[in-house]
Design a protein around this motif. Structure first.
Motif, PDB file in Angstrom:
ATOM      1  N   ASN A 271      -7.765  -6.699   4.758  1.00 23.14           N
ATOM      2  CA  ASN A 271      -8.110  -7.743   5.334  1.00 23.14           C
ATOM      3  C   ASN A 271      -7.931  -7.716   6.915  1.00 23.14           C
TER       4      ASN A 271
ATOM      5  N   THR B 245       2.755  -0.045  -4.751  1.00 21.80           N
ATOM      6  CA  THR B 245       2.694  -1.125  -5.514  1.00 21.80           C
ATOM      7  C   THR B 245       2.836  -1.904  -4.042  1.00 21.80           C
ATOM      8  N   GLY B 246       1.463  -3.471  -4.116  1.00 18.92           N
ATOM      9  CA  GLY B 246       1.576  -4.198  -3.448  1.00 18.92           C
ATOM     10  C   GLY B 246       0.465  -4.645  -3.509  1.00 18.92           C
ATOM     11  N   PRO B 247      -0.501  -5.396  -3.112  1.00 23.06           N
ATOM     12  CA  PRO B 247      -2.184  -6.463  -2.567  1.00 23.06           C
ATOM     13  C   PRO B 247      -2.605  -5.463  -3.737  1.00 23.06           C
ATOM     14  N   VAL B 248      -3.916  -6.675  -4.567  1.00 27.04           N
ATOM     15  CA  VAL B 248      -4.237  -5.928  -5.138  1.00 27.04           C
ATOM     16  C   VAL B 248      -5.542  -5.742  -4.666  1.00 27.04           C
ATOM     17  N   VAL B 249      -6.445  -4.338  -4.510  1.00 29.52           N
ATOM     18  CA  VAL B 249      -7.369  -3.805  -3.845  1.00 29.52           C
ATOM     19  C   VAL B 249      -8.244  -4.027  -4.859  1.00 29.52           C
TER      20      VAL B 249
ATOM     21  N   GLY C 234      -0.655  -3.692  -8.501  1.00 26.62           N
ATOM     22  CA  GLY C 234      -1.441  -3.459  -7.518  1.00 26.62           C
ATOM     23  C   GLY C 234      -1.020  -2.028  -6.091  1.00 26.62           C
TER      24      GLY C 234
ATOM     25  N   HIS D  89       2.418  -1.664   3.251  1.00 30.71           N
ATOM     26  CA  HIS D  89       1.475  -1.931   2.240  1.00 30.71           C
ATOM     27  C   HIS D  89       1.855  -2.569   0.723  1.00 30.71           C
ATOM     28  N   ASN D  90       2.992  -3.133   1.426  1.00 29.82           N
ATOM     29  CA  ASN D  90       4.259  -2.974  -0.336  1.00 29.82           C
ATOM     30  C   ASN D  90       4.215  -4.573  -0.316  1.00 29.82           C
ATOM     31  N   VAL D  91       4.657  -5.363  -1.193  1.00 28.07           N
ATOM     32  CA  VAL D  91       5.894  -6.639  -1.261  1.00 28.07           C
ATOM     33  C   VAL D  91       7.296  -5.744  -1.522  1.00 28.07           C
TER      34      VAL D  91
END
Length: 383
Positions: free
Chosen positions: A333, A313-317, A370, A291-293
């Protein structure tokens, strides 16, 4: 009633002990020997010893001489008669009053006990009526602060915890039954269709990978259930070594996703199950990587001061969503059934394993970049 009977007896004994001396002194003071000169002659004739029992109806002048012994005898006789009458009267009145107050106290005690113990009856009736379908009911006792009010509030709090636990178990059972349908369907399809006839080596390899993925999902459910039961045995585990092994095992996947993993392991030893602790670390690092970028990073730290900490790091939670991620089958999601998506058991397994070891798992959303920061603090590492 026992206290009243004891009080009556004690008063009677104490009055009896000091009554003669009190009456004798009062008689001697009120009727001194000089005033006995007009004592009737019949007393001296009838009682030569000077101990009369009662005065005559028509006294006549007495011209004799009263000696001190006769005056003392007369005083004793009068004192004994007055004391006996006073004690009889005291006993009669005390018994009558005691009986009246005993009846009144029984009635008052019965009424008072009924009012005071009424909340106990309410609590008992509520406990007898409760079941899995009406755990939402509460006593909600309307009473002033006190022991019974505290007991009712404690009972309400226990009902609230039981309701949350039962609801969580029901949701888990329903979600588990739903999630298991897909693995079972995939296994059946792979066996009947994918491996039917004379499959090519490529198809066999693809079906094999799919079956392994499905097995991992089912294994996660079993591991979650096992963690909820607690630990059967413990031994000393070096958590920092497990962390390095887990990071090394996931290094290829991290490189494939373009994620950099930094490891800073300080010494951290806990008493626990190495298999469960390894799965805890694996879930934390795997979630952080998946669950990262692209171009993101994962920081893994261990130590006596921090326990286990994994930041990615990753999507904003959203902050309100973070606590929900520890529940089974919860995802940030909606599920798309994409390869490698998982069943949503990662953090719920982390939380279950942490609680089995007496630790606490917490998470917080990162303000910059994120992603999440997940910490597992063991009792020995708590500040």
């Amino acid at each position: 009633m026992l206290a009243g009977a004891l009080l009556t007896g004690v008063v009677y004994v104490l009055v009896e002990e000091g009554l003669y001396s009190s009456i004798s002194m009062a008689v001697t003071t009120a009727v001194p020997a000089q005033r006995l000169e007009r004592l009737p002659s019949s007393w001296q004739t009838a009682f030569p010893t000077g101990v009369p029992s009662a005065a005559p109806a028509s006294p006549a002048p007495y011209t004799g001489t009263i000696v001190p012994g006769e005056a003392l005898a007369i005083t004793r006789t009068v004192s004994d008669a007055a004391g006996s009458a006073a004690l009889d009267r005291l006993l009669t009145v005390s018994v009558i009053v005691f009986v009246c107050y005993a009846v009144l106290s029984l009635a008052l005690a019965w009424w008072t006990a009924g009012r005071v113990l009424r909340p106990i009856a309410v609590i008992t009736e509520t406990a007898r009526r409760l079941s899995g379908e009406n755990l939402h009911e509460r006593i909600a006792l309307d009473a002033p602060p006190g022991e019974l009010k505290g007991l009712a509030d404690t009972f309400d709090g226990m009902l609230g915890r039981m309701e949350r636990l039962v609801s969580a178990q029901q949701r888990f059972a329903a979600n588990a039954a739903h999630e298991l349908r897909t693995p079972l369907a995939v296994q059946r399809a792979a066996a009947e269709i994918g491996l039917g006839g004379d499959p090519s080596p490529e198809r066999v390899a693809r079906m094999r990978a799919k079956l392994i993925e499905v097995a991992d999902t089912s294994e996660g459910l079993l591991l979650l259930a096992a963690s909820e039961q607690g630990l059967r045995e413990r031994r000393r585990v070096a958590v920092e070594e497990l962390a390095r092994e887990v990071v090394a095992a996931l290094d290829d996947e991290a490189v494939e996703r373009g994620v950099r993993v930094d490891v800073r392991t300080g010494p951290l030893s806990v008493d626990g199950d190495p298999v469960l602790l390894e799965r805890l670390l694996h879930n934390l690092v795997a979630n952080a990587v998946r669950h990262n970028v692209p171009g993101g990073r994962v920081d893994v730290r261990t130590g006596q001061d921090v326990g286990i900490e994994v930041t990615n790091t990753g999507p904003v939670v959203p902050a309100a969503t973070v606590p929900l991620l520890f529940e089974p089958f919860r995802r940030l999601n909606e599920r798309t059934h994409a390869p490698g998506e998982g069943a949503g058991l990662g953090l719920s397994i982390v939380d279950a394993v942490a609680r089995a070891h007496g630790a606490e798992a917490t998470a917080s959303a990162n303000q910059e970049g994120g992603g999440l920061t997940v910490r597992v603090v063991f009792p020995a590492t708590a500040p």
